[in-house]
Write an enzyme that holds these catalytic residues in place. Sequence first.
Site, mmCIF file in Angstrom:
data_model
loop_
_atom_site.group_PDB
_atom_site.id
_atom_site.type_symbol
_atom_site.label_atom_id
_atom_site.label_comp_id
_atom_site.label_asym_id
_atom_site.label_seq_id
_atom_site.Cartn_x
_atom_site.Cartn_y
_atom_site.Cartn_z
ATOM 1 C CG ASP A 39 35.317 33.100 32.221
ATOM 2 O OD1 ASP A 39 35.489 32.694 33.384
ATOM 3 O OD2 ASP A 39 36.210 33.704 31.585
ATOM 4 C CG ASN A 92 34.240 34.525 40.919
ATOM 5 O OD1 ASN A 92 34.981 34.489 41.895
ATOM 6 N ND2 ASN A 92 34.549 33.933 39.770
ATOM 7 C CE1 TYR A 158 42.307 41.306 42.617
ATOM 8 C CE2 TYR A 158 42.754 41.685 44.947
ATOM 9 C CZ TYR A 158 42.230 40.894 43.945
ATOM 10 O OH TYR A 158 41.616 39.701 44.265
ATOM 11 C CE LYS A 162 38.695 41.449 43.753
ATOM 12 N NZ LYS A 162 37.563 40.659 43.209
ATOM 13 C CB ILE A 191 41.296 30.729 47.221
ATOM 14 C CG1 ILE A 191 40.529 31.538 48.289
ATOM 15 C CG2 ILE A 191 40.537 29.449 46.857
ATOM 16 C CD1 ILE A 191 40.362 30.869 49.627
HETATM 17 N N1 LIG Z 1 42.534 33.128 44.431
HETATM 18 C C1 LIG Z 1 42.617 33.941 45.464
HETATM 19 O O1 LIG Z 1 43.461 33.762 46.349
HETATM 20 C C2 LIG Z 1 41.678 35.091 45.600
HETATM 21 C C3 LIG Z 1 41.722 35.838 46.779
HETATM 22 C C4 LIG Z 1 40.848 36.902 46.942
HETATM 23 C C5 LIG Z 1 39.943 37.220 45.951
HETATM 24 N N2 LIG Z 1 39.928 36.487 44.802
HETATM 25 C C6 LIG Z 1 38.945 36.870 43.797
HETATM 26 O O2 LIG Z 1 38.194 35.741 43.421
HETATM 27 C C7 LIG Z 1 37.717 35.901 42.087
HETATM 28 C C8 LIG Z 1 38.039 34.646 41.288
HETATM 29 O O3 LIG Z 1 39.432 34.459 41.298
HETATM 30 P P1 LIG Z 1 40.138 33.074 40.960
HETATM 31 O O4 LIG Z 1 41.277 32.945 41.907
HETATM 32 O O5 LIG Z 1 39.139 31.998 40.826
HETATM 33 O O6 LIG Z 1 40.769 33.485 39.554
HETATM 34 P P2 LIG Z 1 40.886 32.716 38.152
HETATM 35 O O7 LIG Z 1 41.844 33.540 37.364
HETATM 36 O O8 LIG Z 1 41.156 31.260 38.363
HETATM 37 O O9 LIG Z 1 39.433 32.868 37.550
HETATM 38 C C9 LIG Z 1 38.912 34.111 37.165
HETATM 39 C C10 LIG Z 1 37.977 33.914 35.991
HETATM 40 O O10 LIG Z 1 37.440 35.201 35.660
HETATM 41 C C11 LIG Z 1 37.456 35.318 34.267
HETATM 42 N N3 LIG Z 1 37.483 36.726 33.863
HETATM 43 C C12 LIG Z 1 38.538 37.592 33.915
HETATM 44 N N4 LIG Z 1 38.195 38.782 33.414
HETATM 45 C C13 LIG Z 1 36.885 38.682 33.039
HETATM 46 C C14 LIG Z 1 35.968 39.586 32.445
HETATM 47 N N5 LIG Z 1 36.337 40.826 32.094
HETATM 48 N N6 LIG Z 1 34.692 39.170 32.219
HETATM 49 C C15 LIG Z 1 34.328 37.895 32.539
HETATM 50 N N7 LIG Z 1 35.167 36.998 33.086
HETATM 51 C C16 LIG Z 1 36.426 37.389 33.333
HETATM 52 C C17 LIG Z 1 38.701 34.588 33.800
HETATM 53 O O11 LIG Z 1 38.629 34.243 32.427
HETATM 54 C C18 LIG Z 1 38.698 33.381 34.745
HETATM 55 O O12 LIG Z 1 37.962 32.308 34.182
HETATM 56 C C19 LIG Z 1 38.373 37.182 41.554
HETATM 57 O O13 LIG Z 1 37.460 38.251 41.666
HETATM 58 C C20 LIG Z 1 39.549 37.371 42.505
HETATM 59 O O14 LIG Z 1 39.932 38.718 42.586
HETATM 60 C C21 LIG Z 1 40.766 35.433 44.605
#
Ligand SMILES: NC(=O)c1ccc[n+]([C@@H]2O[C@H](COP(=O)([O-])OP(=O)(O)OC[C@H]3O[C@@H](n4cnc5c(N)ncnc54)[C@H](O)[C@@H]3O)[C@@H](O)[C@H]2O)c1
Length: 255
Positions: A39, A92, A158, A162, A191
Amino acid sequence: MMKQIFENQVALVTGAASGIGLATAQAFARAGASVALADVNGLGARAAAQALVDGGYQAIGIECNVAEMEQVEAMVATIVSTFGRLDMAFNNAGVQNVLAETADATVDDFDRVTSVNLRGVWACMKFELQQMRKQGNGAIVNCSSLGGLVGGAERGTYHSAKHGVLGLTKSAALEYAARNIRVNAVCPGLIWTPMADQMVASGQGEALAGMTKMIPMARHGRPEEIADVVLWLCSTSSSYVTGQSISVDGGFIMR
Ligand SMILES: NC(=O)c1ccc[n+]([C@@H]2O[C@H](COP(=O)([O-])OP(=O)(O)OC[C@H]3O[C@@H](n4cnc5c(N)ncnc54)[C@H](O)[C@@H]3O)[C@@H](O)[C@H]2O)c1
């Protein structure tokens, strides 16, 4: 999924300090894998890894910004020197864009979002695949989104990143299909994670509540429900599945 199905295998999860990544790293560990939690938040990644080690699992935390090629290369090298191999990767790490319609969006925000959500996934795949190609085995899961399948007003950067992740997934899946390396994607719907909390904090609470009403299952998903699908896509139970994107969204996309 609690069986030791990944014994003697090594998994990498990026963005593993929080949300979906953290839940997936924990699930990999419980399923017997040695796990690298990477991370940009190095402190968070190391703390999460330490908690797993304290629980009797094999894990390391690595600080890595996936937007920086040298850091991604070094991350994979660290995993191979620590655990000897890399069998599975969940790419991710992701960030949200600043909401803005296309005419107003800035090039800085376009570059920030795509350097993590698209080029970051590409960079991770590049170095993971170098190792997997050498080994002759591997399974990669990329994190796309519902936003990888449909448009989103004020979310063009975004959503385009994606969508791009699915193009990378299909292309690499073709390249390695006959070489025992599978590449798939998950498309999470809504989520509940710290990213969703952030959206509420930035005034998007109403939009999220409106979206929840449109989900056929009438609820948001849990990070563990994404983790289950990622683990399945990395397991031998999905041995004939490659190049796919699996929606995990309570039925949202089928409407
Ligand atoms: N939560 C949702 O509803 C949802 C829906 C669709 C897709 N997603 C995707 O799921 C993935 C995880 O999302 P989440 O909801 O767990 O988000 P989150 O913000 O809780 O976690 C994301 C993590 O990624 C890390 N991060 C950000 N930029 C980074 C970088 N440049 N290098 C390394 N790490 C980095 C952050 O520090 C964080 O720990 C993302 O790709 C997001 O786009 C989430």
